[in-house]
Design an enzyme around this catalytic site. Structure first.
Site, PDB file in Angstrom:
ATOM      1  N   GLU A  52       0.873  -1.084  -0.230  1.00 48.69           N
ATOM      2  CA  GLU A  52       0.026   0.071   0.024  1.00 48.69           C
ATOM      3  C   GLU A  52       0.745   1.276  -0.078  1.00 48.69           C
ATOM      4  OE1 GLU A  52      -0.568  -2.635   1.871  1.00 48.69           O
ATOM      5  OE2 GLU A  52      -2.578  -3.358   1.607  1.00 48.69           O
ATOM      6  N   PHE A 114     -12.031  -7.386  13.499  1.00 42.63           N
ATOM      7  CA  PHE A 114     -10.909  -7.975  12.691  1.00 42.63           C
ATOM      8  C   PHE A 114     -10.503  -6.631  11.766  1.00 42.63           C
ATOM      9  CE2 PHE A 114      -9.915 -10.168   8.795  1.00 42.63           C
ATOM     10  CZ  PHE A 114      -8.338 -10.692   9.241  1.00 42.63           C
ATOM     11  N   GLN A 115      -9.114  -6.543  11.798  1.00 41.34           N
ATOM     12  CA  GLN A 115      -8.657  -5.648  10.793  1.00 41.34           C
ATOM     13  C   GLN A 115      -9.208  -4.088  11.154  1.00 41.34           C
ATOM     14  OE1 GLN A 115      -8.388  -7.266   6.711  1.00 41.34           O
ATOM     15  NE2 GLN A 115      -6.204  -7.965   7.347  1.00 41.34           N
ATOM     16  N   LYS A 164     -17.783  -1.071   5.765  1.00 38.34           N
ATOM     17  CA  LYS A 164     -18.288  -2.239   4.643  1.00 38.34           C
ATOM     18  C   LYS A 164     -19.817  -1.747   4.383  1.00 38.34           C
ATOM     19  CE  LYS A 164     -17.213  -6.828   2.892  1.00 38.34           C
ATOM     20  NZ  LYS A 164     -16.780  -8.032   3.306  1.00 38.34           N
ATOM     21  N   MET A 482      24.133   9.044   2.378  1.00 35.90           N
ATOM     22  CA  MET A 482      23.932  10.150   3.182  1.00 35.90           C
ATOM     23  C   MET A 482      24.135  10.034   4.776  1.00 35.90           C
ATOM     24  SD  MET A 482      23.402  13.301   2.395  1.00 35.90           S
ATOM     25  CE  MET A 482      22.270  13.920   1.415  1.00 35.90           C
TER      26      MET A 482
HETATM   27  C1  LIG Z   1      18.118  14.839   2.003  1.00 37.30           C
HETATM   28  C2  LIG Z   1      17.492  15.881   1.673  1.00 37.30           C
HETATM   29  C3  LIG Z   1      18.298  17.117   1.285  1.00 37.30           C
HETATM   30  C4  LIG Z   1      17.605  18.182   0.751  1.00 37.30           C
HETATM   31  N1  LIG Z   1      18.230  19.444   0.590  1.00 37.30           N
HETATM   32  C5  LIG Z   1      17.639  20.545   0.036  1.00 37.30           C
HETATM   33  C6  LIG Z   1      18.647  21.543  -0.514  1.00 37.30           C
HETATM   34  O1  LIG Z   1      19.727  21.589  -0.439  1.00 37.30           O
HETATM   35  N2  LIG Z   1      17.743  22.588  -1.018  1.00 37.30           N
HETATM   36  C7  LIG Z   1      16.601  22.569  -1.022  1.00 37.30           C
HETATM   37  O2  LIG Z   1      15.843  23.342  -1.652  1.00 37.30           O
HETATM   38  N3  LIG Z   1      15.694  21.517  -0.604  1.00 37.30           N
HETATM   39  C8  LIG Z   1      16.361  20.620   0.077  1.00 37.30           C
HETATM   40  N4  LIG Z   1      15.434  19.385   0.487  1.00 37.30           N
HETATM   41  C9  LIG Z   1      14.144  19.588   0.514  1.00 37.30           C
HETATM   42  C10 LIG Z   1      13.514  20.161   1.587  1.00 37.30           C
HETATM   43  O3  LIG Z   1      13.236  19.471   2.861  1.00 37.30           O
HETATM   44  C11 LIG Z   1      12.208  20.746   1.430  1.00 37.30           C
HETATM   45  O4  LIG Z   1      11.488  19.732   1.115  1.00 37.30           O
HETATM   46  C12 LIG Z   1      12.052  21.947   0.361  1.00 37.30           C
HETATM   47  O5  LIG Z   1      13.153  22.976   0.474  1.00 37.30           O
HETATM   48  C13 LIG Z   1      10.727  22.507   0.198  1.00 37.30           C
HETATM   49  O6  LIG Z   1      10.412  23.347  -0.571  1.00 37.30           O
HETATM   50  P1  LIG Z   1       9.567  24.730  -1.124  1.00 37.30           P
HETATM   51  O7  LIG Z   1       9.997  25.664   0.083  1.00 37.30           O
HETATM   52  O8  LIG Z   1       9.553  25.034  -2.289  1.00 37.30           O
HETATM   53  O9  LIG Z   1       8.185  24.015  -0.300  1.00 37.30           O
HETATM   54  P2  LIG Z   1       7.069  22.957  -0.832  1.00 37.30           P
HETATM   55  O10 LIG Z   1       7.310  21.938   0.433  1.00 37.30           O
HETATM   56  O11 LIG Z   1       7.012  22.651  -2.096  1.00 37.30           O
HETATM   57  O12 LIG Z   1       5.816  23.781  -0.376  1.00 37.30           O
HETATM   58  C14 LIG Z   1       5.182  24.921  -1.141  1.00 37.30           C
HETATM   59  C15 LIG Z   1       4.919  26.041  -0.570  1.00 37.30           C
HETATM   60  O13 LIG Z   1       4.161  26.746  -1.690  1.00 37.30           O
HETATM   61  C16 LIG Z   1       2.801  27.022  -1.062  1.00 37.30           C
HETATM   62  N5  LIG Z   1       1.832  26.999  -2.215  1.00 37.30           N
HETATM   63  C17 LIG Z   1       1.316  25.749  -2.734  1.00 37.30           C
HETATM   64  N6  LIG Z   1       0.417  26.135  -3.741  1.00 37.30           N
HETATM   65  C18 LIG Z   1       0.441  27.321  -3.968  1.00 37.30           C
HETATM   66  C19 LIG Z   1      -0.110  28.003  -4.866  1.00 37.30           C
HETATM   67  N7  LIG Z   1      -0.918  27.592  -5.867  1.00 37.30           N
HETATM   68  N8  LIG Z   1       0.044  29.249  -4.720  1.00 37.30           N
HETATM   69  C20 LIG Z   1       0.975  29.894  -3.752  1.00 37.30           C
HETATM   70  N9  LIG Z   1       1.646  29.212  -2.920  1.00 37.30           N
HETATM   71  C21 LIG Z   1       1.397  27.996  -2.864  1.00 37.30           C
HETATM   72  C22 LIG Z   1       2.559  26.175   0.157  1.00 37.30           C
HETATM   73  O14 LIG Z   1       1.630  26.603   1.069  1.00 37.30           O
HETATM   74  C23 LIG Z   1       3.759  25.895   0.702  1.00 37.30           C
HETATM   75  O15 LIG Z   1       4.406  26.698   1.471  1.00 37.30           O
HETATM   76  C24 LIG Z   1      16.168  18.291   1.070  1.00 37.30           C
HETATM   77  C25 LIG Z   1      15.381  17.033   1.348  1.00 37.30           C
HETATM   78  C26 LIG Z   1      16.273  15.866   1.645  1.00 37.30           C
HETATM   79  C27 LIG Z   1      15.319  14.649   1.760  1.00 37.30           C
HETATM   80  C1  LIG Z   2      12.365   5.516   5.353  1.00 41.03           C
HETATM   81  C2  LIG Z   2      13.575   6.397   5.626  1.00 41.03           C
HETATM   82  N1  LIG Z   2      14.393   5.886   6.609  1.00 41.03           N
HETATM   83  C3  LIG Z   2      15.588   6.528   6.968  1.00 41.03           C
HETATM   84  C4  LIG Z   2      16.052   7.603   6.481  1.00 41.03           C
HETATM   85  C5  LIG Z   2      17.373   8.235   6.622  1.00 41.03           C
HETATM   86  N2  LIG Z   2      18.194   8.195   5.606  1.00 41.03           N
HETATM   87  C6  LIG Z   2      18.313   9.430   4.798  1.00 41.03           C
HETATM   88  S1  LIG Z   2      19.390   9.151   3.530  1.00 41.03           S
HETATM   89  C7  LIG Z   2      19.709   7.603   4.029  1.00 41.03           C
HETATM   90  C8  LIG Z   2      20.703   6.777   3.258  1.00 41.03           C
HETATM   91  C9  LIG Z   2      20.115   6.601   1.945  1.00 41.03           C
HETATM   92  O1  LIG Z   2      20.856   5.617   1.366  1.00 41.03           O
HETATM   93  P1  LIG Z   2      20.807   5.063  -0.206  1.00 41.03           P
HETATM   94  O2  LIG Z   2      19.505   5.020  -0.794  1.00 41.03           O
HETATM   95  O3  LIG Z   2      21.632   3.999  -0.516  1.00 41.03           O
HETATM   96  O4  LIG Z   2      21.304   6.456  -0.981  1.00 41.03           O
HETATM   97  P2  LIG Z   2      22.865   7.151  -1.204  1.00 41.03           P
HETATM   98  O5  LIG Z   2      22.769   8.404   0.078  1.00 41.03           O
HETATM   99  O6  LIG Z   2      23.816   6.285  -0.742  1.00 41.03           O
HETATM  100  O7  LIG Z   2      22.691   8.069  -2.496  1.00 41.03           O
HETATM  101  C10 LIG Z   2      18.981   7.328   5.156  1.00 41.03           C
HETATM  102  C11 LIG Z   2      19.220   5.985   5.817  1.00 41.03           C
HETATM  103  C12 LIG Z   2      14.964   8.053   5.358  1.00 41.03           C
HETATM  104  N3  LIG Z   2      15.251   9.270   4.589  1.00 41.03           N
HETATM  105  N4  LIG Z   2      14.127   7.493   5.284  1.00 41.03           N
END
Ligand SMILES: Cc1cc2nc3c(=O)[nH]c(=O)nc-3n(C[C@H](O)[C@H](O)[C@H](O)COP(=O)(O)OP(=O)(O)OC[C@H]3O[C@@H](n4cnc5c(N)ncnc54)[C@H](O)[C@@H]3O)c2cc1C
Ligand SMILES: Cc1ncc(C[n+]2csc(CCOP(=O)(O)OP(=O)(O)O)c2C)c(N)n1
Lengths: 584, 186
Positions: A52, A114-115, A164, A482
C-alpha cells in the site's frame, strides 16, 4: 438528477464524475464491494501494486507529473496503516491525493473488530482533511468534497474511511455540481496594496533575487509561464528549492541553480547578500535558511504563498502576499509593466558581476576518475544522453537525490518527482510507476540509491505486470551514503550501521521479476550501458557501481549560515559544530 | 538597502503591525473559533495544539447554532507574538474552521467562567465561607449541615481569588468550565 445506488457503486460513479482515469490500490475484506464494482466497468483503470505504501507513492508520482489528483484504494487496518507513510509524504510536499480506505461495518466500529484500526484518528495529523462516512446518503457528497479539498488552495492528501455496510447499503447519489463546497475557498488574488509595494521594491532594488519553490509547480503551468516572463523581463537572478526545479528552465540565462543545504554556491551567496528577496511559493524550509538569525540579513523579504500559515512561520516577511502564484504574478507583471518596466540597471550590472565571480568557484567540481565511476559523472552522462527527450525524473532519498538535483537540468515543470519534506526512502520507484502510467510514451527514470531502492523493490512486480518501462538507475555505493557522509562530518567517522553487507545481485533480482538487469562498473562502458537501458522496451534495473566514499558538496553544515558553506576540497572531519549537531 | 524605501516588519495582514516580531515576551490570548459541528473537529483542534507544541490554558466548546451546525470553541493560549500568529494561521487552515477571532487584539471583550466549589466545615469556618461567598456573589446550589456547593461566575482571576479564599475554609472539590468570551459592542 438523483439516483439510487449502493455505496460501492457511488464510489466508482464519483470517481468517474471527477474525471479519474487511474486508481492505485490493493484489495482486502473491507473494500471487496468496491472492488466488485471496479470489476464490472472499464472506464477506470485499477493498478494493483505490491504494497500500500507503493500505491500512495505511485499516486503521488501520477499527481505531480500531471497536476491532477492521485487516487488510492486500500483496505482497513493494515491496508490503511501501510498507506500512512505515503500520505504523510504527500502532506509535506503538498501533493493532492484522494485516499479511500475500507473500514469494518459501522456496528462493529470500536469493538477491536478484525482488521479494525482507527484510520481517521491515525491519519488526522497527516491528511489535509479526512472523513469517516456513516451513512450511504452522505457518501457521494463527501467524495466530491474530498476532491475539492485535495486540489483547492494548498493541495494535499485527503482520506475517506468507508465502512463495509455503507458500501453495501443503497443511498442517493449526489452529482458533483450539487455537492456543497463553498465554505472551503482559499483566497487566490493577492492584496493589491502589497503587490504595489512589491513592484516598487522591484523598481529600486540593487541586488534582487527570485527564490521560487514547489508552490509555482502547484499553481499550474500558467504560473511557470508568468515566472519566466517576469524573470526574463526584469533580468533578476532566480534560484529554486528542490521542490520547484523546472519552473524556470535550467538553460535559462538567469538561472543560478538550486539553493539550500546542498545548493549551489552562487545561489546561496546571492540569497545571503541580496537586498530584495522575492519568495514565490516556497516555505523557508530549514534546508534553505540554515541558522535563522543569520539568514539573508540585509534583505527586504516578499513572500507569496497561498497558505497564511507559511507566512511568518520561520522568517518574517516584510511584504506578505497571500494568494495563488499565477494570480499574484499576473498582477505583478501587469503592474510592473504599466508603471514603465523600471529596474535599477546600473546596480544590476554590479550585482551580476558579483554573481559571476561566485560562479567561477565552480562549486560542483569533483575529482574525476578514469577507473571508478563517480556518481556525479554517472549523472552527467545520464543528462547528456537523455537531454532533449520527453523525460521525467524521480529520485529516492540520499546523496544520489542531491546529485540528481545538481547535475540534471529541468526545463519544464512537473518533470521532477522527489520526496523533499518527509525525505522518504522508497518513494522513487513507485512514484516512477505512477509517472509512467500517466505518460506511457515518455522516458521515466528513477535515480536511486541501493538502500532506498530496496525499501519498495517489490513494486518491480507492478512494473512488469503492467509493462511499464521504468528505468531504475541505481547509484550503488554499497553504503547508506548520506548517513555515512553525516557520520564523517559529525561522528568522527564511526560508521555505525551505514552499510549493508548482503546486497542482492541486482541483475539476477531484475531477471527474477522478469525485468532486465544491467550492471556497469567501468566509466568506459557507461555510455553504452545507459543507451542499452534507454533502448530496452521494458523495466530496467541498472546497477551502476560507483565510488563508495564520495561526499556530496557543496554543503552548508546544519546550524550554519549560508556563507559558511563547505566545498568539495574542504576539510570535513567533524565539520558540524556542537550547536548544529542536534539538528537533522 | 538604501535603495529600498520599505520599512521592515510592516506586515499588514496580521494584528501585529507595530509589534516587534522578534519579541520574546509571552502573551496570553483568548481565541474564538467557529467550526462546523462535525465528528472529530475538537480532536483536530486539540491535535493541532499538541502536535505543534502550543499551550492550551483553557478550552471550551459547545454548539451555538443548531440549524447551521456550528460550534464555538474558546481557547485561552499563551506564546510569543509570533507563536500566537502561527496558532491563528494554523487554526484557520483546518477545513471545518470557519472563523478565527483573536478577542485579545480585536478590541475590548468580556470573559466569563463558571465554577462549582464544594466546601465542607463547621462553626466559624462555615460562617466565614458563607460570608465570602456573599461578597463574591456566589450562589449556594447545594447545602448540607456540613457542606455547601457554591456556584460562581466571573473572570478566571475572580475564580482563582475565590479558590484561594476557600482553601483554608475546607475546599474539597472544584469544577471549572473554562472561559467563554465575546467581543463587546454590537
Ligand atoms: C536529503 C535531503 C536534502 C535536502 N536538501 C535540500 C536543499 O539543499 N535545498 C532545497 O531546496 N531543498 C532540500 N531538501 C528539500 C527540503 O526538505 C524541502 O522539502 C524543500 O526545500 C521545500 O521546498 P519549498 O520551499 O519549495 O516548499 P514546498 O514543500 O514545495 O511547499 C510549497 C509552498 O508553496 C505554497 N503553495 C502551494 N500551492 C501554492 C499556490 N498555488 N500558490 C502559492 N503558493 C502555493 C505552499 O503553501 C507551501 O508554502 C532536501 C530534502 C532531502 C530529503
Ligand atoms: C524511510 C527512511 N528511513 C531512513 C531515512 C534516513 N536516511 C536518509 S538518506 C539515507 C541513506 C540513503 O541511502 P541510499 O538510498 O543508498 O542513497 P545514497 O545516500 O547512498 O545515495 C538514510 C538512511 C530516510 N530518509 N527514510
Amino acid at each position: 438528477m438523483t439516483q439510487a445506488m449502493t455505496g460501492a457503486k457511488m464510489v466508482v460513479q464519483a470517481l468517474k464524475d471527477q474525471g479519474v482515469e487511474v486508481v492505485f490500490g490493493y484489495p482486502g475484506g473491507a473494500v471487496l464491494p468496491i472492488y466488485d464494482e471496479i470489476f464490472q466497468q472499464n472506464e477506470i483503470r485499477h493498478i494493483l501494486v505490491r504494497h500500500e505504501q507503493g500505491a500512495v507513492h505511485a499516486a503521488e508520482g501520477y499527481a505531480r507529473s500531471t497536476g491532477k489528483p492521485g487516487v488510492v484504494l486500500v483496505t482497513s487496518g493494515p491496508g490503511a496503516t501501510n498507506a500512512v507513510t505515503g500520505i504523510t509524504d504527500a502532506l509535506l510536499d503538498s501533493i493532492p491525493l484522494v485516499v479511500l480506505t475500507g473500514q469494518v461495518p459501522t456496528f462493529m466500529v470500536g469493538n477491536d473488530a478484525f482488521q479494525e484500526a482507527d484510520t481517521v484518528g491515525i491519519t488526522r495529523p497527516c491528511t489535509k482533511h479526512n472523513w469517516l462516512v456513516k451513512e450511504t446518503d452522505k457518501l457521494a457528497e463527501i467524495l466530491h468534497q474530498a476532491f475539492h479539498v485535495a486540489t483547492t488552495g494548498r493541495p494535499g492528501p485527503v482520506l475517506i474511511d468507508i465502512p463495509k455496510d455503507v458500501q453495501f447499503a443503497t443511498g442517493t447519489y449526489t452529482e458533483p455540481r450539487r455537492a456543497k463546497v463553498d465554505h472551503y475557498r482559499p483566497r487566490l488574488k493577492g492584496d493589491m496594496e502589497a503587490i504595489t509595494r512589491l513592484v516598487e521594491a522591484m523598481e529600486t532594488a540593487e541586488r534582487p533575487i527570485f527564490y521560487t519553490g514547489g508552490g509555482v509547480i502547484n499553481s499550474g503551468d500558467a504560473a511557470s509561464q508568468l515566472l519566466r516572463e517576469l524573470v526574463d523581463a526584469t533580468g533578476f537572478p532566480v534560484t529554486s528549492t528542490l521542490m520547484g526545479l523546472g519552473a524556470y528552465p535550467a538553460s535559462g540565462k538567469n538561472w543560478l541553480g538550486m539553493l539550500g543545504m546542498h545548493g549551489l554556491y552562487e545561489a546561496n551567496l546571492a540569497m545571503h547578500d541580496c537586498d530584495l528577496m522575492i519568495n514565490i511559493g516556497a516555505r523557508f524550509d530549514d534546508r534553505i535558511t540554515g541558522r535563522v538569525a543569520d539568514f539573508s540579513p540585509h534583505s527586504v523579504k516578499a513572500h507569496i504563498d497561498i497558505d497564511p500559515s507559511s507566512i511568518n512561520k520561520t522568517i518574517r516577511a516584510d511584504i506578505p502576499i497571500i494568494g495563488d502564484v499565477a494570480h499574484v504574478l499576473e498582477d505583478v507583471v501587469r503592474l510592473w509593466k504599466s508603471r514603465g518596466r523600471k529596474v535599477n540597471k546600473t546596480a544590476h550590472a554590479k550585482w551580476w558581476a558579483r554573481i559571476e565571480e561566485w560562479k567561477k568557484i565552480d562549486c560542483l567540481k569533483y575529482e574525476p576518475s578514469g577507473t571508478i565511476i563517480k556518481p556525479q559523472y554517472a549523472l552527467q552522462r545520464l543528462e547528456a544522453l537523455t537531454k532533449g527527450r520527453d523525460r521525467y525524473i524521480c529520485t529516492e532519498v540520499g546523496q544520489h537525490q542531491m546529485w540528481a538535483a545538481q547535475f540534471l537540468g529541468f526545463e519544464a515543470p512537473k518533470r521532477w518527482m522527489t520526496s523533499g519534506g518527509l525525505g522518504t526512502m522508497g518513494y522513487g520507484f513507485p512514484a516512477s510507476i505512477g509517472v509512467q502510467l500517466a505518460h506511457p510514451e515518455a522516458l521515466v527514470i528513477n535515480v536511486a540509491g541501493e538502500g532506498s531502492w530496496l525499501m519498495n523493490m517489490q513494486e518491480m512486480g507492478t512494473a512488469v505486470q503492467y509493462h511499464l518501462p521504468v528505468k531504475q538507475f541505481i547509484l550503488n555505493n554499497e553504503r547508506l551514503g548520506m548517513v555515512r557522509q553525516w557520520q564523517t562530518l559529525l561522528h568522527g567517522g564511526r560508521y555505525s550501521h551505514s552499510w549493508s553487507e548482503a546486497l542482492p545481485d541486482f541483475v539476477k533480482l531484475a531477471e527474477a521479476f522478469g525485468a532486465k538487469g544491467i550492471q556497469c562498473t567501468d566509466p568506459a562502458d557507461l555510455d553504452d550501458a545507459i543507451m542499452d537501458m534507454i533502448a530496452y522496451d521494458g523495466p530496467v534495473l541498472f546497477d551502476c557501481l560507483v565510488e563508495k566514499h564520495e561526499n556530496c558538496f557543496p554543503m552548508i553544515p546544519s546550524g550554519e549560515p549560508h556563507n559558511k558553506m563547505l566545498l568539495g576540497n574542504a576539510s570535513t572531519d567533524d565539520a558540524i559544530g556542537a550547536s548544529g549537531a542536534v539538528l537533522v | 538597502m538604501a535603495a529600498l524605501n520599505i520599512e521592515k516588519g510592516t506586515s499588514r495582514h496580521s494584528a501585529y503591525d507595530l509589534r516587534d516580531p522578534n519579541a520574546e515576551t509571552i502573551e496570553t490570548h483568548t481565541l474564538a473559533v467557529l467550526v462546523d459541528n462535525e465528528a472529530g473537529v475538537l480532536a483536530r483542534v486539540i491535535g493541532l495544539f499538541s502536535g505543534r507544541g502550543y499551550n492550551i490554558d483553557s478550552l471550551t466548546v459547545a454548539e451555538v447554532d443548531h440549524e447551521g451546525h456550528t460550534s464555538r470553541i474558546t481557547i485561552v493560549t499563551t506564546g510569543t507574538a509570533a507563536v500566537i500568529e502561527q496558532i491563528k494561521a494554523q487554526l484557520g487552515r483546518i477545513v471545518p474552521v470557519h472563523e478565527v477571532h483573536d478577542l485579545t487584539t480585536e478590541g475590548p471583550s468580556v470573559e466569563r467562567e463558571l465554577a462549582l466549589f464544594k466546601v465542607a466545615g463547621k462553626g466559624e469556618k462555615r460562617v466565614e465561607a458563607m460570608r465570602l461567598a456573599d461578597i463574591f456573589r456566589a450562589n449556594v446550589v447545594d447545602s448540607t449541615l456540613e457542606s455547601f456547593v457554591f456556584e460562581i461566575t466571573g473572570t478566571p482571576g475572580k475564580i482563582d481569588a475565590f479558590a484561594d479564599l476557600m482553601r483554608p475554609l475546607g475546599l474539597r472539590e472544584m469544577a471549572r468550565t473554562g472561559v467563554a468570551a465575546l467581543s463587546r459592542g454590537a
